[in-house]
Design a protein around this motif. Sequence first.
Motif, PDB file in Angstrom:
ATOM      1  N   CYS A   1       0.819  -1.212   0.000  1.00 25.45           N
ATOM      2  CA  CYS A   1       0.000   0.000   0.000  1.00 25.45           C
ATOM      3  C   CYS A   1       0.851   1.259   0.000  1.00 25.45           C
ATOM      4  CB  CYS A   1      -0.907   0.023   1.227  1.00 25.45           C
ATOM      5  SG  CYS A   1      -2.152  -1.276   1.244  1.00 25.45           S
TER       6      CYS A   1
ATOM      7  N   TRP B   1      -0.723  -4.957   0.750  1.00 19.21           N
ATOM      8  CA  TRP B   1      -2.042  -4.833   0.104  1.00 19.21           C
ATOM      9  C   TRP B   1      -2.826  -6.100   0.433  1.00 19.21           C
ATOM     10  CZ3 TRP B   1      -3.084  -1.153  -4.166  1.00 19.21           C
ATOM     11  CH2 TRP B   1      -4.342  -1.317  -4.752  1.00 19.21           C
TER      12      TRP B   1
ATOM     13  N   THR C   1      -8.180  -4.000   0.583  1.00 17.99           N
ATOM     14  CA  THR C   1      -7.557  -2.709   0.296  1.00 17.99           C
ATOM     15  C   THR C   1      -8.320  -1.991  -0.819  1.00 17.99           C
ATOM     16  OG1 THR C   1      -5.368  -3.440   1.006  1.00 17.99           O
ATOM     17  CG2 THR C   1      -5.448  -1.604  -0.549  1.00 17.99           C
TER      18      THR C   1
ATOM     19  N   ARG D   1      -8.194   1.780   5.052  1.00 17.42           N
ATOM     20  CA  ARG D   1      -8.021   0.699   4.069  1.00 17.42           C
ATOM     21  C   ARG D   1      -7.468   1.183   2.741  1.00 17.42           C
ATOM     22  NH1 ARG D   1     -12.455  -2.088   2.216  1.00 17.42           N
ATOM     23  NH2 ARG D   1     -14.053  -0.604   2.830  1.00 17.42           N
TER      24      ARG D   1
END
Length: 377
Positions: A50, A58, A62, A205
């Motif tokens: 991420c 991730w 996500t 997220r």
Amino acid sequence: MKHLLGHHQARWEPLAHTFDALFDRGDDLGASLALTVEGELVLDHWGGWCDEAHQRPWDRNTLTHVWSTTKTMTSLCALLLADRGELDLDAPVAAYWPEFAANGKSGILVRDVLGHTSGVSGWEQPMGMGDLCDWERSTALLAGQSPWWTPGSASGYHALNYGHLVGELIRRITGQKTGAFLASELAGPLGADFHIGLPPEHDARVARVVPPTPARVDFSAIPPGSPMLRTLGNPAPDAAYSHREDWCRADIGAANGHGNARSVAQLQSIVACEGTLGGRRWLKPATVDRIFDVQARGIDLVLGVPLCMGIGYGLPEPATLPFIPEQRICFWGGWGGSLVLVDVQRRLCLAYMMNRMAPGVVGGPNAALLVQALYGC
């Protein structure tokens, strides 16, 4: 698969390997890929990180910012209203939004807006990225200005104002902005994790996009009054602005959707399956057919490349996108590389969403490789 989590059916192994190889080569930071056939999720993969520091993996849930892939969700909302008889694609925009008739726009049709042929591809007044978050001002300015070319005569990509134009039609009919309508009528019932106007509870997220290297565009070589300069330079896109709270919360149906490949494929499978998904009729086949009514084919006045525009979606154009077959396929992609491709003939939907942006306004090289791998299967 060295880098990937998720699953796929054996038939789609080459597609999964192609996705995996993007991480091997360093072409992806974090991404997700999904494929549905007949509405069934036959491939669902994700991997990478991420963040550039490689601190947050991730995971399955996500989300990321998908830029202009958002337009396909706005288009789907408009098609739903058309299917219900509440929005006439062949009616003037001013039939629903009377103020829009000002300054020579009374003859612009709903399908001109959905097909990027309205002549109103941006704002005349100086705009910053933050100004797009002000719905009332943004839409009022669009209603008051003149078209930049003869409506219906050519496409000019409505890069950042598509959601304001189509969204104001949605709001005039339903009383809801696009994000609320999408959530209540489509994403919510389907359990699809896609948002236009991101609720704050989902912030943790999100894999924030990594801006691309600056495009080497000589704006001085573009005629000052051209739709290209007026659209792409006002406001000049700023990828880092998408990290800001005002942008994330706003309703910008052209560009600020947050989701992942799975949620995009879930929603666009409505189109892939000619309107019926999960035992429910969402759209009539005749409504899906309208997507394939060509509104313009030729050099797009904003992007400067050959495009074929249907109603709400792009259609295959071999001169620009030779890797997409010329069949009953519609698609669109986002700045930096995201893509959703809907093949109505084969009743499949491919979606690819990622956080590290590549240069290019619509789609990117990774998406091209994945589409080629799909059809190789």
